[in-house]
Enzyme design. Structure first.
Site, PDB file in Angstrom:
ATOM      1  N   ALA A  66       1.082  -1.319  -0.109  1.00 29.72           N
ATOM      2  CA  ALA A  66      -0.037   0.036   0.005  1.00 29.72           C
ATOM      3  C   ALA A  66       0.843   1.225  -0.043  1.00 29.72           C
ATOM      4  O   ALA A  66       2.073   1.432   0.607  1.00 29.72           O
ATOM      5  CB  ALA A  66      -0.969  -0.175   1.297  1.00 29.72           C
ATOM      6  N   GLY A 111       0.782  -5.312   0.630  1.00 33.03           N
ATOM      7  CA  GLY A 111      -0.303  -5.303  -0.325  1.00 33.03           C
ATOM      8  C   GLY A 111      -0.103  -5.942  -1.465  1.00 33.03           C
ATOM      9  O   GLY A 111      -1.066  -6.433  -2.245  1.00 33.03           O
ATOM     10  N   GLU A 114      -0.755  -9.531  -0.739  1.00 34.35           N
ATOM     11  CA  GLU A 114      -1.849  -9.577  -0.633  1.00 34.35           C
ATOM     12  C   GLU A 114      -2.681  -9.734  -2.003  1.00 34.35           C
ATOM     13  O   GLU A 114      -3.712 -10.574  -2.080  1.00 34.35           O
ATOM     14  CB  GLU A 114      -2.378  -8.615   0.324  1.00 34.35           C
ATOM     15  CG  GLU A 114      -1.879  -8.783   1.879  1.00 34.35           C
ATOM     16  CD  GLU A 114      -2.180  -7.637   2.753  1.00 34.35           C
ATOM     17  OE1 GLU A 114      -2.545  -7.819   3.736  1.00 34.35           O
ATOM     18  OE2 GLU A 114      -2.063  -6.185   2.197  1.00 34.35           O
ATOM     19  N   GLU A 134       4.575  -5.001   7.060  1.00 31.18           N
ATOM     20  CA  GLU A 134       3.639  -3.944   7.892  1.00 31.18           C
ATOM     21  C   GLU A 134       4.258  -3.679   9.312  1.00 31.18           C
ATOM     22  O   GLU A 134       3.936  -2.769   9.911  1.00 31.18           O
ATOM     23  CB  GLU A 134       2.243  -4.053   7.990  1.00 31.18           C
ATOM     24  CG  GLU A 134       1.595  -3.941   6.516  1.00 31.18           C
ATOM     25  CD  GLU A 134       1.779  -5.339   5.664  1.00 31.18           C
ATOM     26  OE1 GLU A 134       2.258  -6.370   5.948  1.00 31.18           O
ATOM     27  OE2 GLU A 134       1.035  -5.343   4.524  1.00 31.18           O
TER      28      GLU A 134
HETATM   29  N1  CAA Z   1       4.586   3.172  -0.615  1.00 25.38           N
HETATM   30  C1  CAA Z   1       5.127   4.384  -1.367  1.00 25.38           C
HETATM   31  N2  CAA Z   1       6.043   4.638  -1.857  1.00 25.38           N
HETATM   32  C2  CAA Z   1       6.833   3.464  -2.147  1.00 25.38           C
HETATM   33  C3  CAA Z   1       6.627   1.984  -1.610  1.00 25.38           C
HETATM   34  C4  CAA Z   1       5.562   1.945  -0.790  1.00 25.38           C
HETATM   35  N3  CAA Z   1       4.751   0.917  -0.369  1.00 25.38           N
HETATM   36  N4  CAA Z   1       7.528   1.332  -1.951  1.00 25.38           N
HETATM   37  C5  CAA Z   1       8.655   1.955  -2.445  1.00 25.38           C
HETATM   38  N5  CAA Z   1       8.126   3.279  -2.684  1.00 25.38           N
HETATM   39  C6  CAA Z   1       8.847   4.185  -3.377  1.00 25.38           C
HETATM   40  C7  CAA Z   1      10.019   4.624  -2.538  1.00 25.38           C
HETATM   41  O1  CAA Z   1       9.622   5.627  -1.714  1.00 25.38           O
HETATM   42  C8  CAA Z   1      10.801   5.344  -3.453  1.00 25.38           C
HETATM   43  O2  CAA Z   1      10.399   6.662  -4.110  1.00 25.38           O
HETATM   44  P1  CAA Z   1      11.238   7.942  -4.241  1.00 25.38           P
HETATM   45  O3  CAA Z   1      12.197   7.243  -5.580  1.00 25.38           O
HETATM   46  O4  CAA Z   1      10.589   9.002  -4.553  1.00 25.38           O
HETATM   47  O5  CAA Z   1      12.182   8.288  -3.150  1.00 25.38           O
HETATM   48  C9  CAA Z   1      10.654   4.247  -4.802  1.00 25.38           C
HETATM   49  O6  CAA Z   1       9.318   3.737  -4.787  1.00 25.38           O
HETATM   50  C10 CAA Z   1      11.678   3.464  -4.733  1.00 25.38           C
HETATM   51  O7  CAA Z   1      11.671   2.623  -3.754  1.00 25.38           O
HETATM   52  P2  CAA Z   1      13.238   2.447  -2.918  1.00 25.38           P
HETATM   53  O8  CAA Z   1      14.176   3.538  -3.007  1.00 25.38           O
HETATM   54  O9  CAA Z   1      13.030   2.196  -1.445  1.00 25.38           O
HETATM   55  O10 CAA Z   1      13.839   1.084  -3.578  1.00 25.38           O
HETATM   56  P3  CAA Z   1      14.593   0.072  -2.916  1.00 25.38           P
HETATM   57  O11 CAA Z   1      15.025  -0.751  -3.930  1.00 25.38           O
HETATM   58  O12 CAA Z   1      15.849   0.749  -2.215  1.00 25.38           O
HETATM   59  O13 CAA Z   1      13.900  -0.879  -1.774  1.00 25.38           O
HETATM   60  C11 CAA Z   1      11.910  -1.835  -1.203  1.00 25.38           C
HETATM   61  C12 CAA Z   1      12.848  -1.505  -2.424  1.00 25.38           C
HETATM   62  C13 CAA Z   1      12.710  -2.913  -0.182  1.00 25.38           C
HETATM   63  C14 CAA Z   1      10.734  -2.608  -1.871  1.00 25.38           C
HETATM   64  C15 CAA Z   1      11.436  -0.711  -0.572  1.00 25.38           C
HETATM   65  O14 CAA Z   1      11.084   0.251  -1.203  1.00 25.38           O
HETATM   66  C16 CAA Z   1      10.271  -0.780   0.815  1.00 25.38           C
HETATM   67  O15 CAA Z   1      10.830  -1.203   1.423  1.00 25.38           O
HETATM   68  N6  CAA Z   1       9.253  -0.320   0.466  1.00 25.38           N
HETATM   69  C17 CAA Z   1       8.149  -0.603   1.400  1.00 25.38           C
HETATM   70  C18 CAA Z   1       7.621  -2.071   1.283  1.00 25.38           C
HETATM   71  C19 CAA Z   1       6.412  -1.901   2.426  1.00 25.38           C
HETATM   72  O16 CAA Z   1       6.653  -1.570   3.712  1.00 25.38           O
HETATM   73  N7  CAA Z   1       5.128  -2.328   2.150  1.00 25.38           N
HETATM   74  C20 CAA Z   1       4.129  -2.370   2.953  1.00 25.38           C
HETATM   75  C21 CAA Z   1       3.245  -1.171   2.978  1.00 25.38           C
HETATM   76  S1  CAA Z   1       1.991  -1.424   4.026  1.00 25.38           S
HETATM   77  C22 CAA Z   1       0.713  -2.044   3.523  1.00 25.38           C
HETATM   78  O17 CAA Z   1       0.800  -2.879   2.391  1.00 25.38           O
HETATM   79  C23 CAA Z   1      -0.407  -2.347   4.481  1.00 25.38           C
HETATM   80  C24 CAA Z   1      -1.554  -3.217   3.928  1.00 25.38           C
HETATM   81  O18 CAA Z   1      -1.428  -4.250   4.135  1.00 25.38           O
HETATM   82  C25 CAA Z   1      -2.845  -2.573   3.530  1.00 25.38           C
END
Ligand code: CAA
Length: 260
Positions: A66, A111, A114, A134
């Site tokens: 998400a 997500g 999911e 999460e």
């Molecule tokens: N939401 C918003 N933006 C996201 C994102 C997310 N879930 N995942 C990645 N991005 C964005 C980053 O902010 C970044 O944007 P900028 O270039 O503008 O800074 C871009 O995508 C590239 O990401 P990274 O620079 O972080 O890339 P990376 O290769 O270093 O890492 C990753 C990749 C490990 C996937 C890392 O991006 C990450 O950990 N992302 C979040 C994963 C996460 O926590 N997901 C769960 C979300 S909560 C959820 O899903 C709740 C639910 O069940 C409803």
């Protein structure tokens, strides 16, 4: 509806829904969710679509979860609405009366895992990574992770992933039954399309009944679930494809299914 964040294509009776926000690793925001729901409805409404593939555009991600930027300041009541919307969409995907396959390349986190679990079948590229991170954001999964993950891989393994926020690679996901198949990344779409086309050619009513019996039988006591199965099977006897399938078998020829 015009789409900004997904690409929707239909070829050979197979629809492909591709998330297309690669700069944000296809993170699921409200706009994308609305488009995704619209695409799922199109797949359900169009009789010409017999199977659905869900995948992520760009090199790095299926869906990285998400959209955290959109979620960060939500009040609990707003968060509940956000979660309700995701659940409604993913359940609509799960209950489509047609087969769905997730083709996962790169990150499928939160997500993203999911969504993959709401598809019937999961094919993973060898670079795929799964997880429910999460907890690392101070929350629980909100779009089905605490429910579909234990149902798919068992409670112990699910709790390990849910409580640690750890990621697993495609091979480990295969070993624990989270994905059906692992293929080299450059073959993922070809392999998935080939299998989707195969399912698209199956007797459509029987496919619909299989999904109904599996999706609604899981939570019933066994005797009730068995009754549901009998009724689903019996209904197939009203179709052309049942008559054709059995006739073709007895005549030792290939069946000509027409999807009714
Ligand atoms: N939401 C918003 N933006 C996201 C994102 C997310 N879930 N995942 C990645 N991005 C964005 C980053 O902010 C970044 O944007 P900028 O270039 O503008 O800074 C871009 O995508 C590239 O990401 P990274 O620079 O972080 O890339 P990376 O290769 O270093 O890492 C990753 C990749 C490990 C996937 C890392 O991006 C990450 O950990 N992302 C979040 C994963 C996460 O926590 N997901 C769960 C979300 S909560 C959820 O899903 C709740 C639910 O069940 C409803």
């Amino acid at each position: 509806m015009a789409y900004n964040n997904i690409i929707f294509e239909v070829e050979d009776s197979v629809a492909t829904i591709m998330f297309n926000r690669p700069k944000a690793l296809n993170a699921m925001n409200s706009e994308t969710m609305g488009e995704f729901m619209d695409a799922i409805k199109r797949c359900g409404d169009d009789d010409g679509i017999k199977a659905v593939i869900v995948t992520g555009g760009g090199e790095k991600a299926f869906v990285a979860g998400a959209d955290i930027a959109e979620m960060q300041d939500l009040e609990p009541s707003e968060a509940l609405k956000f979660m309700e919307r995701g659940h409604e969409t993913y359940r609509a995907l799960e209950l489509l009366p047609k087969p769905s396959i997730a083709a996962v390349r790169g990150f499928a986190l939160g997500g993203g895992t999911e969504i993959a679990m709401s598809c019937d079948i999961r094919f993973a590229a060898d670079n795929a990574r799964f997880g429910q991170p999460e907890i690392l954001l101070g929350l629980t999964p909100g779009w089905g992770g605490t429910q579909r993950l234990p149902r798919l891989i068992g409670i112990g393994r699910a709790l390990e992933l849910l409580m640690s926020g750890g990621q697993i690679d495609a091979q480990r996901a295969y070993e624990i039954g989270l994905v059906n198949k692992v293929v080299p990344a450059d073959q993922l779409m070809d392999e998935t399309k080939k299998f989707a086309k195969k399912l698209a050619g199956m007797p459509a009513f029987a496919i619909k009944m299989i999904k109904h019996a599996v999706n609604f039988g899981q939570e019933l006591p066994l005797d009730h679930a068995n009754r549901l199965e009998m009724e689903c099977c019996a209904q197939c006897f009203s179709t052309h494809d049942q008559k054709e399938g059995m006739k073709a078998f007895l005549e030792k020829r290939k069946a000509n299914f027409i999807g009714r």
